[in-house]
Scaffold this motif. Structure first.
Motif, mmCIF file in Angstrom:
data_model
loop_
_atom_site.group_PDB
_atom_site.id
_atom_site.type_symbol
_atom_site.label_atom_id
_atom_site.label_comp_id
_atom_site.label_asym_id
_atom_site.label_seq_id
_atom_site.Cartn_x
_atom_site.Cartn_y
_atom_site.Cartn_z
ATOM 1 N N CYS A 127 0.832 -1.208 0.000
ATOM 2 C CA CYS A 127 0.000 0.000 0.000
ATOM 3 C C CYS A 127 0.862 1.251 0.000
ATOM 4 N N THR A 128 0.413 2.271 -0.743
ATOM 5 C CA THR A 128 0.973 3.608 -0.635
ATOM 6 C C THR A 128 -0.113 4.550 -0.141
ATOM 7 N N PHE A 129 0.246 5.422 0.807
ATOM 8 C CA PHE A 129 -0.755 6.278 1.450
ATOM 9 C C PHE A 129 -0.081 7.564 1.920
ATOM 10 N N ASN A 130 -0.478 8.690 1.332
ATOM 11 C CA ASN A 130 -0.065 10.001 1.835
ATOM 12 C C ASN A 130 -1.007 10.343 2.985
ATOM 13 N N VAL A 131 -0.456 10.327 4.195
ATOM 14 C CA VAL A 131 -1.309 10.460 5.384
ATOM 15 C C VAL A 131 -1.484 11.901 5.846
ATOM 16 N N ASN A 132 -0.682 12.841 5.295
ATOM 17 C CA ASN A 132 -0.821 14.252 5.657
ATOM 18 C C ASN A 132 -0.774 14.427 7.176
ATOM 19 N N SER A 133 0.305 13.932 7.777
ATOM 20 C CA SER A 133 0.613 13.985 9.208
ATOM 21 C C SER A 133 0.248 12.671 9.888
ATOM 22 N N ILE A 134 1.266 11.891 10.205
ATOM 23 C CA ILE A 134 1.037 10.592 10.833
ATOM 24 C C ILE A 134 0.440 10.742 12.225
ATOM 25 N N ARG A 135 0.839 11.765 12.967
ATOM 26 C CA ARG A 135 0.318 11.907 14.321
ATOM 27 C C ARG A 135 -1.152 12.332 14.321
ATOM 28 N N SER A 136 -1.565 13.076 13.298
ATOM 29 C CA SER A 136 -2.983 13.434 13.174
ATOM 30 C C SER A 136 -3.822 12.276 12.669
ATOM 31 N N ARG A 137 -3.186 11.324 11.994
ATOM 32 C CA ARG A 137 -3.925 10.278 11.289
ATOM 33 C C ARG A 137 -3.772 8.888 11.919
ATOM 34 N N ILE A 138 -3.015 8.757 13.008
ATOM 35 C CA ILE A 138 -2.693 7.429 13.509
ATOM 36 C C ILE A 138 -3.933 6.650 13.938
ATOM 37 N N ASP A 139 -4.908 7.289 14.582
ATOM 38 C CA ASP A 139 -6.119 6.572 14.997
ATOM 39 C C ASP A 139 -6.884 6.033 13.797
ATOM 40 N N LEU A 140 -6.960 6.831 12.756
ATOM 41 C CA LEU A 140 -7.639 6.416 11.534
ATOM 42 C C LEU A 140 -6.917 5.231 10.889
ATOM 43 N N ILE A 141 -5.613 5.321 10.789
ATOM 44 C CA ILE A 141 -4.835 4.259 10.150
ATOM 45 C C ILE A 141 -4.955 2.952 10.927
ATOM 46 N N LEU A 142 -4.864 3.024 12.242
ATOM 47 C CA LEU A 142 -4.964 1.816 13.049
ATOM 48 C C LEU A 142 -6.346 1.176 12.914
ATOM 49 N N ARG A 143 -7.388 1.985 12.892
ATOM 50 C CA ARG A 143 -8.735 1.441 12.693
ATOM 51 C C ARG A 143 -8.848 0.765 11.335
ATOM 52 N N TRP A 144 -8.291 1.395 10.320
ATOM 53 C CA TRP A 144 -8.339 0.829 8.969
ATOM 54 C C TRP A 144 -7.619 -0.517 8.915
ATOM 55 N N LEU A 145 -6.443 -0.576 9.505
ATOM 56 C CA LEU A 145 -5.672 -1.817 9.481
ATOM 57 C C LEU A 145 -6.350 -2.924 10.285
ATOM 58 N N LYS A 146 -6.987 -2.566 11.389
ATOM 59 C CA LYS A 146 -7.626 -3.562 12.246
ATOM 60 C C LYS A 146 -8.989 -4.000 11.703
ATOM 61 N N GLU A 147 -9.762 -3.046 11.173
ATOM 62 C CA GLU A 147 -11.152 -3.327 10.833
ATOM 63 C C GLU A 147 -11.389 -3.595 9.354
ATOM 64 N N LYS A 148 -10.524 -3.068 8.496
ATOM 65 C CA LYS A 148 -10.819 -3.094 7.076
ATOM 66 C C LYS A 148 -9.797 -3.877 6.252
ATOM 67 N N ARG A 149 -8.513 -3.571 6.400
ATOM 68 C CA ARG A 149 -7.533 -4.140 5.470
ATOM 69 C C ARG A 149 -6.191 -4.318 6.160
ATOM 70 N N ASP A 150 -5.819 -5.559 6.326
ATOM 71 C CA ASP A 150 -4.573 -5.905 7.000
ATOM 72 C C ASP A 150 -3.461 -6.031 5.958
ATOM 73 N N VAL A 151 -2.873 -4.897 5.568
ATOM 74 C CA VAL A 151 -1.872 -4.929 4.501
ATOM 75 C C VAL A 151 -0.529 -5.401 5.044
ATOM 76 N N ASP A 152 0.267 -5.993 4.165
ATOM 77 C CA ASP A 152 1.574 -6.518 4.559
ATOM 78 C C ASP A 152 2.648 -5.442 4.608
ATOM 79 N N ILE A 153 2.623 -4.529 3.626
ATOM 80 C CA ILE A 153 3.635 -3.478 3.545
ATOM 81 C C ILE A 153 2.928 -2.151 3.313
#
Length: 262
Positions: free
Chosen positions: A6-32
């Motif tokens: 996956c490639t993802f421009n997160v526009n600030s990891i600290r602002s987006r970490i909760d969103l990313i973790l929810r996505w990885l846990k609930e929606k898509r468990d990507v390898d890289i």
């Protein structure tokens, strides 16, 4: 076993970490997971949150601006953060790592600016330096993935309305020319290989709420050398993180590809 990248421009990891973790846990468990515009130095990167999900991360960070990271469930080796080139090393926009037999290059191309300005010149010079570097890599490395926010919509299919974007940054003829030169080194646009006529986007302007009308641009890419392009099983934009109000989304959506193997 296939591998998801996956490639993802997160526009600030600290602002987006909760969103990313929810996505990885609930929606898509990507390898890289390759991240751009993390906007923090390495010391501020949330390593522990990713490690709790089984990732190990390599970070090339910068205070408040730019910054890239690779988070992988597969072992990373030969991590590079400096490339011996003033243009590529001026800002923290590039990180490289070996994953299995594949060399992974995560890139955040400068956004640029009007054609007469310094930022446009920097973008052109960055593309030139990157293409020269990739050309050198491909002489010894057959399995190469270059992915990230490349800040160019290459064709009319990559914007919702070509007339609206005429003369706009990200759709300038000079930018498209540099993007084609990069592809001519021996890389293929995985998305366009699999979806030759589709009009899908990876970025939508916050200011116009363009996501709700799908008024966007495709400026995020996964580019692959011949063997990896042939091994690409599928690729799609995942809108789960973008079409929501909370947690606050990035202006980009993740682009995820599945490969038969790396």
């Amino acid at each position: 076993m296939s591998v998801s990248v996956c490639t993802f421009n997160v526009n600030s990891i600290r602002s987006r970490i909760d969103l990313i973790l929810r996505w990885l846990k609930e929606k898509r468990d990507v390898d890289i997971l390759c991240l751009q515009e993390i906007k923090c130095e390495e010391a501020q990167f949330p390593f522990e949150a990713f490690e709790a999900l089984g990732y190990r991360c390599a970070v090339n960070g910068q205070k408040r601006l730019n910054g890239v990271a690779i988070c992988s469930k597969q072992p990373l080796s030969s991590v590079e953060k400096l490339f011996g080139n003033d243009i590529l090393d001026r800002e923290k926009r590039l990180i490289q790592a070996q994953v299995g037999e594949t060399l992974l290059l995560n890139c955040y191309i400068p956004r640029g600016g009007p054609e007469s300005g310094e930022r446009h010149d920097y973008k052109m010079r960055f593309f030139d330096a990157l293409a020269a570097y990739v050309e050198t890599l491909l002489k010894r490395q057959k399995r190469l993935l270059l992915l990230g926010d490349l800040n160019v919509a290459l064709t009319d299919l990559d914007v919702y309305d070509p007339e609206v974007f005429e003369g706009a940054v990200g759709f300038l003829p000079s930018e498209k020319e540099r993007m084609r030169t990069l592809l001519e080194t021996g890389l293929h646009d995985c998305y366009r290989q699999i979806h030759p006529e589709s009009r899908d986007f990876t970025w939508w302007d916050y200011r116009t709420a363009g996501i709700w009308r799908d008024e966007g641009m495709r400026i995020d890419y996964i580019l692959a050398s011949d063997p990896l392009c042939e091994a690409c099983l599928g690729i799609e934009v995942d809108l789960w993180t973008r079409r929501r109000r909370s947690p606050t989304p990035s202006d980009h959506a993740p682009l995820v590809a599945e490969f038969e193997h790396l």
